[in-house]
Scaffold this motif. Sequence first.
Motif, PDB file in Angstrom:
ATOM      1  N   TRP A 152      14.750 -27.930 -23.356  1.00 47.94           N
ATOM      2  CA  TRP A 152      15.449 -29.016 -22.669  1.00 47.94           C
ATOM      3  C   TRP A 152      16.540 -28.494 -21.728  1.00 47.94           C
ATOM      4  O   TRP A 152      17.096 -29.256 -20.934  1.00 47.94           O
ATOM      5  N   MET A 153      16.865 -27.231 -21.816  1.00 53.99           N
ATOM      6  CA  MET A 153      17.974 -26.690 -21.024  1.00 53.99           C
ATOM      7  C   MET A 153      17.463 -26.160 -19.686  1.00 53.99           C
ATOM      8  O   MET A 153      16.592 -25.290 -19.657  1.00 53.99           O
ATOM      9  N   LEU A 154      18.003 -26.701 -18.584  1.00 52.58           N
ATOM     10  CA  LEU A 154      17.576 -26.215 -17.265  1.00 52.58           C
ATOM     11  C   LEU A 154      18.208 -24.852 -17.006  1.00 52.58           C
ATOM     12  O   LEU A 154      19.415 -24.678 -17.183  1.00 52.58           O
ATOM     13  N   PRO A 155      17.412 -23.879 -16.561  1.00 55.09           N
ATOM     14  CA  PRO A 155      17.958 -22.531 -16.357  1.00 55.09           C
ATOM     15  C   PRO A 155      18.876 -22.438 -15.140  1.00 55.09           C
ATOM     16  O   PRO A 155      18.962 -23.379 -14.341  1.00 55.09           O
ATOM     17  N   ALA A 156      19.519 -21.289 -15.024  1.00 54.80           N
ATOM     18  CA  ALA A 156      20.294 -21.001 -13.814  1.00 54.80           C
ATOM     19  C   ALA A 156      19.309 -20.808 -12.667  1.00 54.80           C
ATOM     20  O   ALA A 156      18.187 -20.340 -12.885  1.00 54.80           O
ATOM     21  N   PRO A 157      19.706 -21.161 -11.445  1.00 56.96           N
ATOM     22  CA  PRO A 157      18.833 -20.887 -10.299  1.00 56.96           C
ATOM     23  C   PRO A 157      18.429 -19.411 -10.279  1.00 56.96           C
ATOM     24  O   PRO A 157      19.273 -18.529 -10.431  1.00 56.96           O
ATOM     25  N   ALA A 158      17.126 -19.153 -10.152  1.00 60.37           N
ATOM     26  CA  ALA A 158      16.542 -17.799 -10.069  1.00 60.37           C
ATOM     27  C   ALA A 158      16.555 -17.034 -11.394  1.00 60.37           C
ATOM     28  O   ALA A 158      16.303 -15.834 -11.422  1.00 60.37           O
ATOM     29  N   GLN A 159      16.831 -17.708 -12.511  1.00 61.42           N
ATOM     30  CA  GLN A 159      16.829 -17.022 -13.813  1.00 61.42           C
ATOM     31  C   GLN A 159      15.457 -16.411 -14.096  1.00 61.42           C
ATOM     32  O   GLN A 159      14.439 -17.050 -13.875  1.00 61.42           O
ATOM     33  N   GLY A 160      15.457 -15.165 -14.571  1.00 62.62           N
ATOM     34  CA  GLY A 160      14.198 -14.483 -14.884  1.00 62.62           C
ATOM     35  C   GLY A 160      13.602 -13.707 -13.726  1.00 62.62           C
ATOM     36  O   GLY A 160      12.634 -12.972 -13.897  1.00 62.62           O
ATOM     37  N   ALA A 161      14.186 -13.861 -12.529  1.00 63.33           N
ATOM     38  CA  ALA A 161      13.665 -13.135 -11.355  1.00 63.33           C
ATOM     39  C   ALA A 161      14.566 -11.946 -11.030  1.00 63.33           C
ATOM     40  O   ALA A 161      15.764 -11.979 -11.276  1.00 63.33           O
ATOM     41  N   MET A 162      13.960 -10.893 -10.490  1.00 68.03           N
ATOM     42  CA  MET A 162      14.717  -9.722 -10.051  1.00 68.03           C
ATOM     43  C   MET A 162      14.673  -9.633  -8.533  1.00 68.03           C
ATOM     44  O   MET A 162      13.646  -9.889  -7.915  1.00 68.03           O
TER      45      MET A 162
END
Length: 317
Positions: free
Chosen positions: A196-206
């Motif tokens: 249910w928690m929206l991630p930070a913009p670009a989370q998980g990307a390098m």
Amino acid sequence: MGNSAHNEDIPANTGIIRIGTRDSELALWQANKVKSALENLGYKTELVPVKSEGDLNLDQPLYEMGITGIFTKTLDVAMITGKVDIAVHSMKDVPTTLPKGIVEAAVLERASNKDILLHKGIEFLNEEKGTIASGSLRRKAQWLNKYPNHQVVDLRGNVNTRLQKLKDNNWNGAIFAEAGLERINLKPKDFLPLEWMLPAPAQGAMLVVAMEKDTFIREALSKLNHRETEICVHIEREFLKVLEGGCTAPIGALATINVDEIHFEGNLLSLDGMQKYSVQKTASVKESNGLGQLCAKELLNNGGRELMEEIKVKLAK
């Protein structure tokens, strides 16, 4: 004749690509991932660990060059002063405006964008009281929005430091980015996915950045770029840039592609989690240009603008 023009573009470092990295375990993992990918393409590389806040004695003030990011500042300076050719970052840590002369050279394929809860038993979720640790305004606000009677305490440091602090304190749990824990093999078997928690913009990307004028390096890095991830994270970061206006705030954003459609969801919360504004839109990938901006403007016009002003005032105190 054709070659001579290209050779002029090759930097004086004889084609060895110097990869700047901070010395945390996660930063080194990310730098080594890029190192392997470039070497598989036939490029020569070397890692150059850069110590934080060391030699920042530049003639020009950092703010004039647009250097702002707390995690990216040291590597930006190392690039501008010619100590390294490229820098590798968790993209969510990179300011939406890059310093003068530095450009995005490759966005790698995204890992998990999810936040997860590491905990000492989840019974507390059904109880009145609970204490969670996180240094992120976004995670804190979203948690308090869902669990208003809980307490969220501050938690800072690299992944290993934060894991140790969770062990050492009597908190019920702490929130981590799943990708960071997976990359350095520290994700425990027992965790709770926070769907249910929206991630930070670009989370998980390098993100790999390079100097704009360095065409040899930029051409090399372009081969590592993952187009689908690049489209999604740019929409998320555009949303962030329009909302923020230079202020840190609890902002979540996620764009996902399904065949030829892109779905975007974004939110903005008050610092205490009591107020929440959300926006969702779907568009075709071909017409997704400006989608992040459009969603941010809609959210601002529907009450978000006043909330952003309040957040700026509170954070300035």
